[in-house]
Design a protein around this motif. Sequence first.
Motif, PDB file in Angstrom:
ATOM      1  N   ALA A 184      -5.139  -0.453  -3.527  1.00  0.00           N
ATOM      2  CA  ALA A 184      -5.314   0.292  -4.779  1.00  0.00           C
ATOM      3  C   ALA A 184      -4.267   1.398  -4.897  1.00  0.00           C
ATOM      4  O   ALA A 184      -3.679   1.609  -5.958  1.00  0.00           O
ATOM      5  N   ILE A 185      -4.006   2.097  -3.799  1.00  0.00           N
ATOM      6  CA  ILE A 185      -3.040   3.204  -3.829  1.00  0.00           C
ATOM      7  C   ILE A 185      -1.637   2.668  -4.068  1.00  0.00           C
ATOM      8  O   ILE A 185      -0.861   3.232  -4.839  1.00  0.00           O
ATOM      9  N   GLU A 186      -1.322   1.535  -3.422  1.00  0.00           N
ATOM     10  CA  GLU A 186       0.008   0.952  -3.624  1.00  0.00           C
ATOM     11  C   GLU A 186       0.173   0.415  -5.041  1.00  0.00           C
ATOM     12  O   GLU A 186       1.288   0.238  -5.510  1.00  0.00           O
ATOM     13  N   GLY A 187      -0.945   0.140  -5.690  1.00  0.00           N
ATOM     14  CA  GLY A 187      -0.891  -0.388  -7.049  1.00  0.00           C
ATOM     15  C   GLY A 187      -0.496   0.652  -8.088  1.00  0.00           C
ATOM     16  O   GLY A 187      -0.160   0.318  -9.211  1.00  0.00           O
ATOM     17  N   VAL A 188      -0.531   1.929  -7.712  1.00  0.00           N
ATOM     18  CA  VAL A 188      -0.121   2.978  -8.652  1.00  0.00           C
ATOM     19  C   VAL A 188       1.406   2.955  -8.740  1.00  0.00           C
ATOM     20  O   VAL A 188       2.092   3.017  -7.723  1.00  0.00           O
ATOM     21  N   SER A 189       1.912   2.831  -9.950  1.00  0.00           N
ATOM     22  CA  SER A 189       3.363   2.688 -10.167  1.00  0.00           C
ATOM     23  C   SER A 189       4.164   3.797  -9.484  1.00  0.00           C
ATOM     24  O   SER A 189       3.838   4.970  -9.598  1.00  0.00           O
ATOM     25  N   LYS A 190       5.217   3.374  -8.772  1.00  0.00           N
ATOM     26  CA  LYS A 190       6.075   4.341  -8.077  1.00  0.00           C
ATOM     27  C   LYS A 190       6.711   5.309  -9.065  1.00  0.00           C
ATOM     28  O   LYS A 190       6.963   6.463  -8.737  1.00  0.00           O
ATOM     29  N   ASP A 191       6.983   4.828 -10.282  1.00  0.00           N
ATOM     30  CA  ASP A 191       7.597   5.697 -11.284  1.00  0.00           C
ATOM     31  C   ASP A 191       6.690   6.885 -11.623  1.00  0.00           C
ATOM     32  O   ASP A 191       7.176   7.981 -11.847  1.00  0.00           O
ATOM     33  N   LEU A 192       5.369   6.629 -11.650  1.00  0.00           N
ATOM     34  CA  LEU A 192       4.450   7.727 -11.953  1.00  0.00           C
ATOM     35  C   LEU A 192       4.557   8.811 -10.882  1.00  0.00           C
ATOM     36  O   LEU A 192       4.543   9.998 -11.178  1.00  0.00           O
ATOM     37  N   LEU A 193       4.680   8.379  -9.637  1.00  0.00           N
ATOM     38  CA  LEU A 193       4.796   9.348  -8.549  1.00  0.00           C
ATOM     39  C   LEU A 193       6.115  10.107  -8.666  1.00  0.00           C
ATOM     40  O   LEU A 193       6.164  11.327  -8.482  1.00  0.00           O
ATOM     41  N   ASP A 194       7.187   9.370  -9.006  1.00  0.00           N
ATOM     42  CA  ASP A 194       8.499  10.015  -9.150  1.00  0.00           C
ATOM     43  C   ASP A 194       8.502  11.005 -10.316  1.00  0.00           C
ATOM     44  O   ASP A 194       9.065  12.095 -10.204  1.00  0.00           O
ATOM     45  N   VAL A 195       7.891  10.612 -11.423  1.00  0.00           N
ATOM     46  CA  VAL A 195       7.815  11.519 -12.573  1.00  0.00           C
ATOM     47  C   VAL A 195       7.100  12.803 -12.164  1.00  0.00           C
ATOM     48  O   VAL A 195       7.555  13.902 -12.457  1.00  0.00           O
ATOM     49  N   ALA A 196       5.990  12.645 -11.447  1.00  0.00           N
ATOM     50  CA  ALA A 196       5.223  13.821 -11.026  1.00  0.00           C
ATOM     51  C   ALA A 196       6.075  14.712 -10.124  1.00  0.00           C
ATOM     52  O   ALA A 196       6.032  15.936 -10.224  1.00  0.00           O
ATOM     53  N   ARG A 197       6.874  14.084  -9.253  1.00  0.00           N
ATOM     54  CA  ARG A 197       7.747  14.871  -8.367  1.00  0.00           C
ATOM     55  C   ARG A 197       8.768  15.649  -9.180  1.00  0.00           C
ATOM     56  O   ARG A 197       8.965  16.844  -8.983  1.00  0.00           O
TER      57      ARG A 197
ATOM     58  N   VAL B  92       0.511  16.459  -2.176  1.00  0.00           N
ATOM     59  CA  VAL B  92      -0.949  16.575  -2.173  1.00  0.00           C
ATOM     60  C   VAL B  92      -1.470  16.631  -3.614  1.00  0.00           C
ATOM     61  O   VAL B  92      -2.439  15.955  -3.976  1.00  0.00           O
ATOM     62  N   GLU B  93      -0.765  17.402  -4.459  1.00  0.00           N
ATOM     63  CA  GLU B  93      -1.152  17.451  -5.878  1.00  0.00           C
ATOM     64  C   GLU B  93      -1.042  16.067  -6.502  1.00  0.00           C
ATOM     65  O   GLU B  93      -1.880  15.672  -7.310  1.00  0.00           O
ATOM     66  N   ILE B  94       0.015  15.368  -6.126  1.00  0.00           N
ATOM     67  CA  ILE B  94       0.214  14.031  -6.672  1.00  0.00           C
ATOM     68  C   ILE B  94      -0.934  13.122  -6.257  1.00  0.00           C
ATOM     69  O   ILE B  94      -1.440  12.328  -7.046  1.00  0.00           O
ATOM     70  N   PHE B  95      -1.405  13.269  -4.999  1.00  0.00           N
ATOM     71  CA  PHE B  95      -2.520  12.446  -4.549  1.00  0.00           C
ATOM     72  C   PHE B  95      -3.752  12.681  -5.424  1.00  0.00           C
ATOM     73  O   PHE B  95      -4.385  11.740  -5.885  1.00  0.00           O
ATOM     74  N   PHE B  96      -4.058  13.952  -5.669  1.00  0.00           N
ATOM     75  CA  PHE B  96      -5.276  14.246  -6.423  1.00  0.00           C
ATOM     76  C   PHE B  96      -5.126  14.051  -7.930  1.00  0.00           C
ATOM     77  O   PHE B  96      -6.082  13.674  -8.604  1.00  0.00           O
ATOM     78  N   HIS B  97      -3.927  14.304  -8.462  1.00  0.00           N
ATOM     79  CA  HIS B  97      -3.778  14.262  -9.922  1.00  0.00           C
ATOM     80  C   HIS B  97      -3.197  12.965 -10.469  1.00  0.00           C
ATOM     81  O   HIS B  97      -3.255  12.714 -11.657  1.00  0.00           O
ATOM     82  N   VAL B  98      -2.566  12.191  -9.602  1.00  0.00           N
ATOM     83  CA  VAL B  98      -1.979  10.927 -10.088  1.00  0.00           C
ATOM     84  C   VAL B  98      -2.588   9.719  -9.382  1.00  0.00           C
ATOM     85  O   VAL B  98      -3.077   8.794 -10.023  1.00  0.00           O
ATOM     86  N   ILE B  99      -2.602   9.742  -8.050  1.00  0.00           N
ATOM     87  CA  ILE B  99      -3.063   8.564  -7.316  1.00  0.00           C
ATOM     88  C   ILE B  99      -4.566   8.348  -7.497  1.00  0.00           C
ATOM     89  O   ILE B  99      -5.002   7.269  -7.910  1.00  0.00           O
TER      90      ILE B  99
END
Lengths: 376, 224
Positions: free
Chosen positions: B111-124, B131-138
């Motif tokens: 499930a975690i790997e299914g979250v688009s990498k782009d979303l994580l990059d945008v958040a960065r 940690v914020e990304i884990f709680f607010h995006v993942i």
Amino acid sequence: MIKAQITKKLPSFDLELQFEIPQGAVLGLFGPSGCGKSITLRCLAGLLEPDQGFIKVGEQTFFDNKQKIFVPARKRKIGFLFQNYALFPHLTVEKNITFGLKDLPKEEQKKKAHSILTKMRLVGFENRYPFQLSGGQQQRVALARTLVTDPSLLLLDEPFSALDSQVKSKLEKEVIELKNAYSGTMILVSHSLEEAYRLCSHIAVMENGRILQFGSRDEIVHQPVNRTVARFVGTKNIFDGSIIARNQDYATLRLRSYPIDLKVPNPNFDNTKVSAGIRPSKIRLFNANDGELKQRENTLQAKIVQNIIEPDGQKLFLKLDIPFVEAPTASTQAIQEYDLQVQVAKSENLDDSKIYHQGESCYIQMPVQAFALWPT
Amino acid sequence: MDNMDLFPLMLSFQVAFIASIIGLIIGLPIAWLLGKSKGRWVEVVDSLLTLPMILPPTVLGYYLLVLLGRNSVIGQFFESLGLPLIFTIRGVIIAATVVSIPYFIKTARTAIEGVSKDLLDVARVLGRNEVEIFFHVILPNAWRGITAGIVLMFARALGDFGTTLMVAGSIPGVTMTMPIAIYNAMLAGEQGKANTLVLIMTITAFIVLIAINLLNRKVWSDQR
């Protein structure tokens, strides 16, 4: 000012490039898929770390391997627009836009979001979710989300390639307007020359992780420095030969593959072995009975092998009425069914006689100044 | 039914509940780290964590006995605290956690790997830390898969037989869980009791499957 010099080992090639652009410039990274454009953008954003070199934006150093500096993406304040928008599907438009403003008080966030929503004509969409928006609207939200953070550098990774052409040109216009309003620098990745040309002041042509040519957009299109760049920017007709005479403002080029000489601009380099390229739209085409035009330089007789009728003109493939001596290169040998590609615009009156048909004879004339020359 | 001992039923649900909470606390960070890391060691760790799914429960139970028993360092330490592990409810919980946690980690990692990498990059790029990304995006984008993992883990913990038997025995009123009670009831010829317990287990399993299917279907309809 942005100054970068980076190298990075990649599975299929090594990224190795450097460039420098002034504050406020729009740089286009242009090249085929997989040439390292997007990776370059990711290095600039701090999403990837180069192996060596440095990245400086204004006074700040974001990366310098000698000084062991690597500023992570979250601290660079760089805007990044993704090809597929990358909106947060679980957040509303407004929450998407305020995602990068968490350090501001709630009131301030709302104010900034409202102002950018107004600017991007998205008022009324605040509480919608991304899946409730069209592609163009999604990209506008993504743009708003980036711009609201006041980035000093805006990176766009093929931002319009997922949109249909109408929405695309509208968004392009908006980006240009925004660009004029916001004085930051932009770097755009594109595999479309037209898009890069429309949006960018400078273009870097890339292949296999290297910059083949860097210059103003017109330099790139009209003065390619080698065959690869010439091909990328659409210089369909390339002749190889040697310069046999040089004059003040022109030179004589003896072609290798045809028993003729062409009059070309005097090259600003000393090599005698050169290639001359001419874009299909720069070649003039006229009927066999137009006697006066035959006297001009570089006029040749040809036969139409194939014509493709397009909305705004015709694309013609011609065979010259002179014997072919030798294949120019191994790669073009296979497709020697034609010698030249010519693009003609449609005349203002829809006169059918202006349509050139297959098998017809005609004359072509290649103006001296229309040639681009580079050493072979 | 009247004089049926409900202790095994209560114990099983209690143990499955506690094991799921422990599994969630330990498993979620592991699933996250596995999901975001690359390299060969990730697959080695993943294989080690998957081992309890493949090994026979008795083998797993044997390992736990050796690791936690009276002759081991860990066993002696807990013994000295007055909290022996084997043949106690603590042993039951440990056995249930070990057998069920791989189901959770596998599902949650996917499930975690299914979250688009782009979303994580945008958040960065927008200034958020990991940690914020884990709680607010993942988490908001992977919660269905993670919940499905919890449900699977709970079901597996509820149904464990072999490992629990090896580590905690079948002491009536202390460590006798439902699957063990079913086995004992059958051996003792108490058909009625066995039938009831089997029915409860079947209904529970069915509910679990429905819950997982609903969660999965929602995942698809969200993406449309």
